[in-house]
Write a protein that holds these residues in place. Structure first.
Motif, short mmCIF file in Angstrom:
data_model
loop_
_atom_site.label_atom_id
_atom_site.label_comp_id
_atom_site.label_asym_id
_atom_site.label_seq_id
_atom_site.Cartn_x
_atom_site.Cartn_y
_atom_site.Cartn_z
N ALA A 66 10.35 4.94 -3.52
CA ALA A 66 9.74 3.63 -3.81
C ALA A 66 10.81 2.55 -3.88
CB ALA A 66 8.96 3.71 -5.12
N GLU A 67 11.95 2.88 -4.46
CA GLU A 67 13.03 1.90 -4.57
C GLU A 67 13.49 1.43 -3.19
OE1 GLU A 67 17.31 1.32 -6.81
OE2 GLU A 67 16.73 3.35 -6.21
N SER A 121 13.67 -3.23 0.44
CA SER A 121 13.45 -3.84 1.75
C SER A 121 12.35 -4.90 1.69
CB SER A 121 13.09 -2.74 2.76
OG SER A 121 12.74 -3.32 4.00
N LEU A 122 11.26 -4.56 1.03
CA LEU A 122 10.14 -5.49 0.92
C LEU A 122 10.54 -6.76 0.17
CD1 LEU A 122 7.17 -6.34 1.09
CD2 LEU A 122 6.70 -4.77 -0.82
N LEU A 131 0.84 -1.21 0.00
CA LEU A 131 0.00 0.00 0.00
C LEU A 131 0.87 1.25 0.00
CD1 LEU A 131 -2.81 -1.00 2.51
CD2 LEU A 131 -3.06 -0.60 0.04
N HIS A 132 1.94 1.23 0.79
CA HIS A 132 2.86 2.36 0.84
C HIS A 132 3.50 2.60 -0.53
CE1 HIS A 132 5.47 5.34 2.53
NE2 HIS A 132 6.56 4.60 2.47
N LEU A 133 3.89 1.52 -1.18
CA LEU A 133 4.47 1.64 -2.53
C LEU A 133 3.50 2.30 -3.49
CD1 LEU A 133 6.38 -1.71 -3.11
CD2 LEU A 133 7.33 0.60 -3.27
N ALA A 134 2.22 1.96 -3.38
CA ALA A 134 1.21 2.55 -4.28
C ALA A 134 1.17 4.06 -4.12
CB ALA A 134 -0.16 1.94 -3.99
N ASP A 135 1.49 4.56 -2.94
CA ASP A 135 1.51 6.01 -2.71
C ASP A 135 2.78 6.68 -3.23
OD1 ASP A 135 -0.96 5.91 -1.44
OD2 ASP A 135 -0.09 5.73 0.57
N LEU A 136 3.75 5.88 -3.63
CA LEU A 136 5.05 6.42 -4.04
C LEU A 136 5.28 6.34 -5.55
CD1 LEU A 136 7.26 4.91 -1.18
CD2 LEU A 136 6.42 7.26 -1.37
N TRP A 143 7.28 -1.12 -12.28
CA TRP A 143 6.00 -1.06 -11.56
C TRP A 143 5.14 -2.28 -11.88
CZ3 TRP A 143 5.50 1.43 -7.34
CH2 TRP A 143 6.16 2.64 -7.12
N ASP A 144 5.14 -2.71 -13.13
CA ASP A 144 4.36 -3.89 -13.51
C ASP A 144 4.84 -5.13 -12.75
OD1 ASP A 144 2.84 -2.35 -15.25
OD2 ASP A 144 3.85 -3.11 -17.07
N ALA A 145 6.15 -5.27 -12.62
CA ALA A 145 6.71 -6.41 -11.88
C ALA A 145 6.35 -6.33 -10.39
CB ALA A 145 8.22 -6.47 -12.07
N ILE A 146 6.37 -5.13 -9.84
CA ILE A 146 5.98 -4.97 -8.43
C ILE A 146 4.49 -5.31 -8.27
CG2 ILE A 146 5.57 -3.23 -6.61
CD1 ILE A 146 8.27 -1.97 -7.51
N ASP A 147 3.66 -4.83 -9.20
CA ASP A 147 2.23 -5.16 -9.14
C ASP A 147 2.01 -6.67 -9.27
OD1 ASP A 147 1.60 -2.47 -8.82
OD2 ASP A 147 1.11 -2.17 -10.94
N GLU A 148 2.78 -7.30 -10.14
CA GLU A 148 2.69 -8.76 -10.31
C GLU A 148 3.09 -9.47 -9.00
OE1 GLU A 148 5.07 -11.99 -12.98
OE2 GLU A 148 4.48 -10.14 -14.00
N THR A 149 4.14 -8.96 -8.35
CA THR A 149 4.56 -9.53 -7.07
C THR A 149 3.45 -9.37 -6.03
OG1 THR A 149 6.86 -8.95 -7.57
CG2 THR A 149 6.35 -9.48 -5.27
N ASP A 150 2.85 -8.20 -5.99
CA ASP A 150 1.77 -7.94 -5.04
C ASP A 150 0.61 -8.91 -5.28
OD1 ASP A 150 0.21 -6.69 -3.05
OD2 ASP A 150 -0.42 -5.07 -4.41
N GLN A 151 0.23 -9.10 -6.52
CA GLN A 151 -0.88 -10.01 -6.84
C GLN A 151 -0.54 -11.45 -6.45
OE1 GLN A 151 -1.74 -9.29 -10.97
NE2 GLN A 151 -2.64 -7.29 -10.56
#
Length: 169
Positions: A33-34, A39-40, A21-26, A99-107
């Motif tokens: 964000a990096e 860390s995540l 959620l924090h990443l989405a704000d960044l 960002w797409d890869a981060i979103d894929e990780t989140d999903q």
């Protein structure tokens, strides 16, 4: 007294959700964000590796085949998370690909956590004693200390069938 491993896993899940959620704000602040992402990504691997070392072997050793297939599924989920995390690592920070890869990780992570919470943690709590879960919790915590910042972890995918075979034989 050590914490119950299932509660520790749930605590990690809550932290992961907050970080995504924090990443989405960044989105407009790639440098910040990096830092959050790096860390995540490491914490996702530490968590997955700790589960693979201390939670899933205990679950897979239970008698019914359903638990072995649930364990295989979980390890496969961990591999999907690793794969998308690696995509982000290879992409340029702040790019659409990143960002797409981060979103894929989140999903992938959300899918895994929902299944784990419903299909693995709840039954495990019913079928094991608090003392046993606390014993595993102490090992889980020690693993996370020893491997802080990802020290000594391979970050490599595992073959789910070979993993289950290795931990149950």
């Amino acid at each position: 007294m050590s914490a119950d491993i299932t509660e520790m896993i749930l605590d990690d899940h809550d932290w992961f959700r907050r970080q995504f959620l924090h990443l989405a704000d960044l989105r407009e602040q790639p440098e910040e964000a990096e830092k959050v992402w790096n860390s995540l990504a490491v914490q996702l691997e530490i968590h997955a590796s700790a589960e693979e070392q201390h939670f899933y072997p205990s679950m897979a050793r239970r008698v019914d085949d359903e638990d072995a297939s649930a364990t295989e599924d979980a390890i496969g989920d961990h591999d999907e998370i690793r794969e998308s995390t690696e995509k982000a690592r290879r992409a340029e920070v702040g790019s659409q690909e990143w960002w797409d890869a981060i979103d894929e990780t989140d999903q992938a992570n959300n899918h895994h956590m929902a299944e784990e919470e419903r299909d693995d943690l709840a039954p495990f709590r019913k079928e094991t004693t608090l003392a046993f879960r606390q014993e595993l919790g102490a090992k889980f915590e020690q693993f996370k200390v020893v491997h802080a910042e990802g020290r000594g972890l391979s970050f490599e995918e595992k073959d789910p069938e070979k993993y289950v075979e290795a931990v149950t034989s």
